[in-house]
Scaffold this active site. Structure first.
Site: not given
Ligand code: 3PY
Ligand code: MG
Length: 261
Positions: A45, A146, A172
């Site tokens: 990310h 997650e 998540d």
């Protein structure tokens, strides 16, 4: 052992780290000198790619902290290239099954423990071939739990030989549990954390948490986690500047304007 993070686990000490999302070597240099035990460069990310990574890792070399990389996906080439560039461990996102776990482990270690292909470019540049004798003991293979599926297969994932630890992605995980992102006090969320902690403990694995800020990190360590991040370069800049403006203007900040990556 040169890997401070692994050494801390071995000595049963907790550790705190920093998340790096910005592809700036000067920011990385500063972060590496703040007392962090480890830093994680985020290729999933973060606003960085592999070329950035090859410049960021040297910026933290020579400091005591352990450089980790969160790879964008559980792929042998991504894991191999992160380690070849000098990472001392990888954080693998979205590990859902024992097969996923085996794939990550296989990518992290040289034979016979795995099938990592030989070409440790950066370590060979710095030290010749000596890295090959120690690599399998110096690399951490960390798997992110997650998702609902990851939770369901927790025991099987943790039992895969070669896994060093599990790492919680809290947002998540909230989505996976059908909760609003950030609903960290919901008992389904806290129950999932307990299950992950217990599973790590019974399998001799380290247990880590992505901490969005220092208080979440402190809570995680208090709850029994072995390691947690205290925030990222992005969150420190955003929080620091916003907080300074609020103080200078005599304003209260709403809780919804706080936080971030
Ligand atoms: C999560 O919260 O899911 C993360 O992976 C943090 O980036
Ligand atoms: Mg995540």
């Amino acid at each position: 052992m040169n890997n401070r993070l692994l050494q801390k686990w071995h000595d049963r000490e907790k550790s705190l780290g920093i998340w790096s999302n910005l592809p700036d070597i000067h920011v990385a240099e500063m972060l590496a000198r703040t007392g962090a035990d480890w830093i994680c460069f985020d290729l999933q990310h973060g606003l960085m790619d592999y070329t950035d990574l090859t410049r960021l890792l040297p910026a933290v070399t020579g400091t005591p902290l352990t450089p980790l990389v969160r790879v964008a996906a559980n792929q042998p080439d991504q894991i191999g290239k992160a380690l070849d560039a000098g990472a001392r461990g990888v954080i693998v996102p979205m590990v859902n099954t024992a097969d996923d776990a085996r794939q990550a482990v296989t990518s992290c270690y040289y034979p016979p423990a795995g099938q990592r292909s030989c070409g440790p470019m950066r370590d060979a540049m710095l030290e010749g071939f000596s890295y090959l004798g120690t690599a399998n003991d110096e690399v951490a293979c960390l798997l992110m739990i997650e998702t609902q599926e990851g939770l369901k297969n927790l025991a099987a994932i943790a039992a895969v030989k070669g896994v060093s630890g599990l790492f919680v992605g809290p947002m998540d995980l909230c989505y996976g549990l059908g909760l609003a992102p950030g609903d960290f006090s919901n008992e389904r969320f806290t129950g999932a954390l307990k299950a992950i902690l217990t599973t790590c403990e019974s399998n001799g694995l380290a247990c880590g948490m992505f901490g969005y800020d220092a208080s979440l990190a402190a809570k995680a360590l208090d709850d029994g986690f072995d390691f947690a991040s205290i925030g990222s370069d992005v969150s420190f800049v955003r929080e620091g500047v916003s907080q300074a403006f609020a103080v200078a203007r005599g304003e209260e900040r709403s809780s919804s304007s706080r936080g971030g990556y």
